[in-house]
Design an enzyme around this catalytic site. Structure first.
Site, PDB file in Angstrom:
ATOM      1  N   ASN A 104      -4.228   1.044  -8.075  1.00 13.48           N
ATOM      2  CA  ASN A 104      -3.734   1.883  -6.968  1.00 13.48           C
ATOM      3  C   ASN A 104      -2.623   1.142  -6.237  1.00 13.48           C
ATOM      4  OD1 ASN A 104      -3.700   4.002  -4.981  1.00 13.48           O
ATOM      5  ND2 ASN A 104      -4.865   2.657  -3.613  1.00 13.48           N
ATOM      6  N   HIS A 147      -1.002   0.853  -2.462  1.00  9.52           N
ATOM      7  CA  HIS A 147      -1.293   1.197  -1.067  1.00  9.52           C
ATOM      8  C   HIS A 147      -0.124   0.736  -0.194  1.00  9.52           C
ATOM      9  CE1 HIS A 147      -3.865   2.227   2.301  1.00  9.52           C
ATOM     10  NE2 HIS A 147      -3.415   1.141   2.890  1.00  9.52           N
ATOM     11  N   ASP A 151      -9.813   1.553  -1.186  1.00  8.91           N
ATOM     12  CA  ASP A 151      -8.871   0.454  -0.956  1.00  8.91           C
ATOM     13  C   ASP A 151      -9.543  -0.920  -0.939  1.00  8.91           C
ATOM     14  OD1 ASP A 151      -6.805   2.306  -0.699  1.00  8.91           O
ATOM     15  OD2 ASP A 151      -7.181   2.569   1.432  1.00  8.91           O
ATOM     16  N   ASN A 207       7.025   7.468  -6.903  1.00 10.03           N
ATOM     17  CA  ASN A 207       6.478   6.349  -7.687  1.00 10.03           C
ATOM     18  C   ASN A 207       6.174   6.772  -9.120  1.00 10.03           C
ATOM     19  OD1 ASN A 207       6.070   3.806  -6.075  1.00 10.03           O
ATOM     20  ND2 ASN A 207       5.263   5.325  -4.654  1.00 10.03           N
ATOM     21  N   ILE A 231     -11.754   8.407  -5.976  1.00  8.95           N
ATOM     22  CA  ILE A 231     -12.110   8.499  -7.402  1.00  8.95           C
ATOM     23  C   ILE A 231     -13.633   8.455  -7.537  1.00  8.95           C
ATOM     24  CG2 ILE A 231     -11.806   7.434  -9.682  1.00  8.95           C
ATOM     25  CD1 ILE A 231      -9.207   8.524  -8.466  1.00  8.95           C
TER      26      ILE A 231
HETATM   27  C1  GRF Z   1       3.376   5.746  -1.504  1.00 10.71           C
HETATM   28  O1  GRF Z   1       3.904   5.129  -0.372  1.00 10.71           O
HETATM   29  C2  GRF Z   1       2.077   5.113  -1.899  1.00 10.71           C
HETATM   30  O2  GRF Z   1       1.968   3.786  -1.555  1.00 10.71           O
HETATM   31  C3  GRF Z   1       1.080   5.910  -1.098  1.00 10.71           C
HETATM   32  O3  GRF Z   1       1.579   7.229  -1.092  1.00 10.71           O
HETATM   33  C4  GRF Z   1       2.995   7.195  -1.212  1.00 10.71           C
HETATM   34  C5  GRF Z   1       3.346   8.118  -2.339  1.00 10.71           C
HETATM   35  O4  GRF Z   1       4.723   8.310  -2.420  1.00 10.71           O
HETATM   36  N1  GRF Z   1      -0.257   5.746  -1.636  1.00 10.71           N
HETATM   37  P1  GRF Z   1       5.336   9.106  -3.665  1.00 10.71           P
HETATM   38  O5  GRF Z   1       4.601  10.421  -3.767  1.00 10.71           O
HETATM   39  O6  GRF Z   1       5.131   8.249  -4.858  1.00 10.71           O
HETATM   40  O7  GRF Z   1       6.779   9.294  -3.334  1.00 10.71           O
END
Ligand code: GRF
Length: 288
Positions: free
Chosen positions: A201, A203, A244, A110, A187
């Site tokens: 964030n 999730h 969350d 991500n 956090i």
């Molecule tokens: C993602 O699925 C995100 O939603 C969760 O952790 C995962 C991280 O994946 N909180 P990456 O490290 O970004 O590949």
């Protein structure tokens, strides 16, 4: 005192010496230039002359320090340093574009997606990701940050839990907004307060279900499958003091197929995240 500054600026001793040298040389050059300029205008040194001298060196020193920092290889430090001073002079109100820090603990797909969108493609303009914050020295996100030439702040649990330990560093980089992309630590409230409404964030489930402490990565997907859910999805939400829990900004569902595993579901979720996260961040920033 110097050690404290070094820690605040997150620089090693060699870099610290070059920074101090830039300050000293830039400051002296500025003093010399202001003196010469004023003598040309008025050779009589009196109180008014000294007053003008002080005004001129105050206005000129950022320029001279920046100039000297180029051959000493410290331009990016002083660029950030001056940005921060102006930011504070404006009473903490950032008049420029948002400056983002991504907090991540894992593979960083991500983070990579966001870096590509905000720092490389033109779609993410005018926001920029200036810092990756990571609690895991073996995390994939570190090599991703290197690839995109974005500095990494390695954090330690004890210091992070103090609450305000890393705030000066975030301010030093001019961070205006924080994006959590697979970040596993809670956090601390000092950071939440300082960045109230400015932390987002992602999730990997449809909150408010399957959230809270321990609900991360495959734990979430296993729980969704074990509960016999027919769908899961992603939630992008603002962060408050509770895990969350903050205001939901965006959700998108995906279907669970018979025989779905945590791995196959994680893949679907990642696809959704990569498709939507950057655009959602951009829209959210534009409304802030
Ligand atoms: C993602 O699925 C995100 O939603 C969760 O952790 C995962 C991280 O994946 N909180 P990456 O490290 O970004 O590949």
């Amino acid at each position: 005192m110097l050690k404290k500054l070094q820690r605040k600026w997150e620089v090693d001793s060699g870099r610290m010496i070059l920074i101090l040298l830039s300050f000293a040389l830039g400051g002296s050059l500025c003093g010399w230039a202001a003196h010469k300029i004023l003598l040309l205008i008025s050779p009589n040194i009196n109180l008014v002359w000294i007053l003008f001298y002080l005004i001129i060196i105050t206005l000129l020193w950022p320029f001279f320090v920046l100039l000297i920092s180029i051959p000493l290889g410290q331009f990016s430090f002083f660029q950030n340093f001056l940005k921060r001073i102006f930011y504070q002079l404006l009473g903490g109100k950032n008049s420029g574009p948002p400056v983002l820090a991504i907090f991540a603990s894992g593979a960083g797909s991500n983070a990579e997606n966001l870096l590509q969108y905000f720092n490389v493609s033109e779609q993410g303009e005018p926001a920029k990701i200036s810092l990756i914050v990571c609690n895991n020295s073996t995390a994939g996100v570190i090599s991703i940050a290197e690839k995109f030439e974005v500095p990494v702040l390695h954090i330690k649990k004890k210091n992070f839990e103090e609450g305000d330990h890393y705030l000066p560093t975030l301010k030093h980089y001019g961070i205006t907004h924080i994006i959590l992309a697979g970040f596993l630590w809670k956090i601390p409230s000092q950071i939440v307060k300082e960045y109230k409404g400015k932390i987002l964030n992602i999730h990997p489930a449809l909150l408010p279900k399957y959230g809270g402490a321990g609900m991360y990565g495959k734990n979430v997907h296993n729980a969704v499958i074990a509960a016999g859910e027919l769908q899961s999805g992603i939630t992008i939400h603002e962060v408050d003091e509770v895990y969350d829990n903050g205001k939901t900004i965006f959700q998108q569902e995906c279907k669970l197929e018979p025989g779905e595993t945590a791995d196959s579901l994680a893949k679907k979720i990642h696809q959704l995240e990569h498709k939507h996260f950057a655009e959602v961040v951009k829209d959210w920033l534009s409304k802030k």
